[in-house]
Design a protein around this motif. Structure first.
Motif: not given
Ligand code: HEM
Length: 503
Positions: A112, A293, A296-297, A300, A364, A368, A370, A372, A374, A430-432, A436, A438, A440
């Motif tokens: 990623l 963070g 995306a938040t 939403t 979402l 959203q 997004h 992804a 890689r 929606g949250w991965g 991988t 999320c 957060g």
């Molecule tokens: C509504 C809010 C959010 C949504 C919809 C969301 C969604 C996602 C998704 C879909 C992924 C996977 C991306 C992929 O596969 O390419 C991801 C990864 C990630 N998110 Fe979120 N996210 C949100 C909020 C946050 C917040 C608040 C944080 C940190 C405080 C955060 C930290 C991360 C991190 C660090 C990753 C990478 C994980 C990794 O490298 O394995 N996210 N998020």
């Protein structure tokens, strides 16, 4: 930091250069882009995904500016579920369909960070702080993020987030209109700064506003050139580097003053400092996670308020849910809404809000945008019987699953009562998913629920367009806007009046 010194002279030289020099630089950039992309055109073998027709450099701008339309056009024009195109000398393979989805999210060699670096580029790469982080440093940052979301620190954040939101909402006055993509995003930005940084920063509204401006500059300043040829001193790149430098200085100042004061506070910065991490990890944590963070938040939350403004039934259901939690868990009827909501324990917010959960999930799905990304750092693999060579970039647009009418009937319709699609593999990402997910999620959901709950109880709201009339059709998320999925400017505002409950 070495980049600061070099950057300063490069920036001053470029910005003070005349129009002739700036135009020459622009021409050189165009030539570099045309030459590198044209030279890398290749013949498709049987196993290779079909390439897009036309000169390769024509893909660059649409990929960054009109991504949703561009990727859909790619599937349409090639007639394939997998196709490829060139971004400069990089091969990018776009995949779709259920089996590709599983292969993509579970592939061992797909990375990623590498994918994000070349294809997204929201934050300029500052070696050791936002780029070149060894796996070890990234895993420390992820571990600290998990620590922030343990029960106790997350519970402690609840009153703080509510108090911050109260202060911001208090300034709205008894009635009016606002743009949710500005004002609701502002609420979430404040909550995220509160959750991920220090009280010195989050207690200072002017500093938070400055940080928001700087992060906006990073997000909106992403151009094809800043991502693909980041070493070229284009005005956009210089502006982004400048913003990064200023954010870096704000964060370092907060760390230094905390360490020098010797005063311990109950916030995330203290947890990071007490963990004994090197300064670069602390800076990387705050700078990197704020950008991961807040946007995306914020997107939403803005869409939740927008959807609820246009769907009075769901607005009422959500409000009733929160009111019944207040009746059950809040001790004081005299106190303000923010204080009463803070009485509701974390585990209740997390386990007894099925309506809010359904609203978040549906928001979402439909808003959203997004994609992804890689890079295949492992050996070659096959997806949809097509070869993904080692080193290639691979992308999976979430629209493939979330907007598929076979999985979600009338996919653009906001309907939180939809049942989980059970016939399809991985119907919701929606949250991965897979390797991988999320990191957060817990924090994001708490921020979304608290800000939505406070807003719904303190205000009545509907949607209006720029003439003040209710829109004839509900606003549709614009997936080409990869930041906020925002509907056309001027098409949608929130009209509100305060309820008689004290914030
Ligand atoms: C509504 C809010 C959010 C949504 C919809 C969301 C969604 C996602 C998704 C879909 C992924 C996977 C991306 C992929 O596969 O390419 C991801 C990864 C990630 N998110 Fe979120 N996210 C949100 C909020 C946050 C917040 C608040 C944080 C940190 C405080 C955060 C930290 C991360 C991190 C660090 C990753 C990478 C994980 C990794 O490298 O394995 N996210 N998020």
């Amino acid at each position: 930091m070495p980049y600061i010194i070099g950057l300063h002279s490069a920036a001053s030289a470029f910005l003070s250069a005349g129009i002739v020099v700036q135009c020459s630089v622009a021409i050189v950039i165009c030539l570099v882009i045309v030459l590198t992309t044209t030279a890398s055109l290749q013949d498709d073998g049987d196993e290779a995904p079909k390439s897009l027709p036309g000169p390769a450099f024509l893909s660059i701008v649409p990929f960054f500016r009109q991504r949703y339309d561009f990727l859909n056009w790619g599937f349409h024009i090639t007639g394939q579920s997998t196709f490829q195109f060139q971004l400069m000398s990089n091969t990018v393979i776009v995949v779709s369909g259920a089996s590709a989805r599983r292969a993509f999210f579970y592939a061992k060699g797909f990375d990623l960070t590498e994918g994000f670096k070349i294809l997204s580029g929201a934050i300029p790469m500052v070696r050791g702080v936002t780029s070149g982080l060894q796996t070890k440093r990234i895993s420390v940052i992820h571990k600290r993020l998990a620590a922030v979301q343990k029960n106790l620190p997350l519970s402690n954040l609840i009153p703080a987030i509510l108090e911050d939101s109260r202060q911001l909402l208090e300034s709205y006055g008894p009635s009016g209109t606002f743009d949710p993509f500005e004002k609701i995003y502002e609420l979430i930005f404040q909550a995220t700064v509160r959750s991920l940084s220090s009280s010195e920063i989050s207690d200072d509204p002017a500093l938070v506003a400055r940080l928001k401006t700087l992060y906006d500059r990073l997000d909106t300043g992403t151009t094809p050139a800043t991502v693909l040829v980041p070493w070229l001193p284009t005005p956009a790149m210089i502006k982004k580097l400048w913003a990064t430098k200023e954010i870096y200085e704000i964060v370092v100042r907060a760390i230094d003053s905390r360490q020098q004061s010797g005063i311990s506070r109950n916030d995330t910065l203290q947890m990071l400092v007490d963990s004994g991490d090197e300064k670069l990890v602390v800076v990387g944590f705050i700078m990197g996670l704020l950008i991961a963070g807040a946007r995306a938040t914020g997107t939403t939350a803005s869409w939740i308020v927008t959807f609820l403004g246009g769907h009075g039934d769901w607005r009422q259901k959500a409000k009733t849910e929160v009111e019944s939690l207040l009746t059950e868990y809040s001790n004081s009827t005299a106190a303000s809404l923010s204080a009463r909501l803070a009485d509701i324990p974390l585990e209740i917010w997390e386990s007894q809000t099925p309506v809010l959960d359904a609203i978040i999930r549906e928001t979402l799905r439909v808003a959203q945008p997004h994609t992804a990304m890689r890079r295949n750092l492992g050996p070659e693999v096959y997806i949809n019987d097509k070869l993904i060579p080692s080193g290639a970039y691979v992308v999976y647009p979430f629209s493939d699953v979330h907007l598929d009418p076979e999985i979600y009937a009338e996919p653009w319709r906001f309907d939180p009562s939809r049942k989980e699609a059970s016939k399809v593999d991985l119907p919701y990402v929606g949250w991965g998913v897979g390797k991988t997910t999320c990191l957060g999620t817990r924090l994001a959901k708490v921020e979304l629920k608290l800000t939505t709950a406070l807003f719904l109880l303190a205000f009545d709201h509907t949607l209006v367009d720029k003439s003040g009339e209710a829109p004839t059709v509900p606003p549709t998320p614009n997936w080409n806007d990869i930041l906020m999925c925002r509907p056309p400017q001027g098409s949608c505002y929130v009209k509100y009046t305060r309820t008689n409950l004290a914030l």
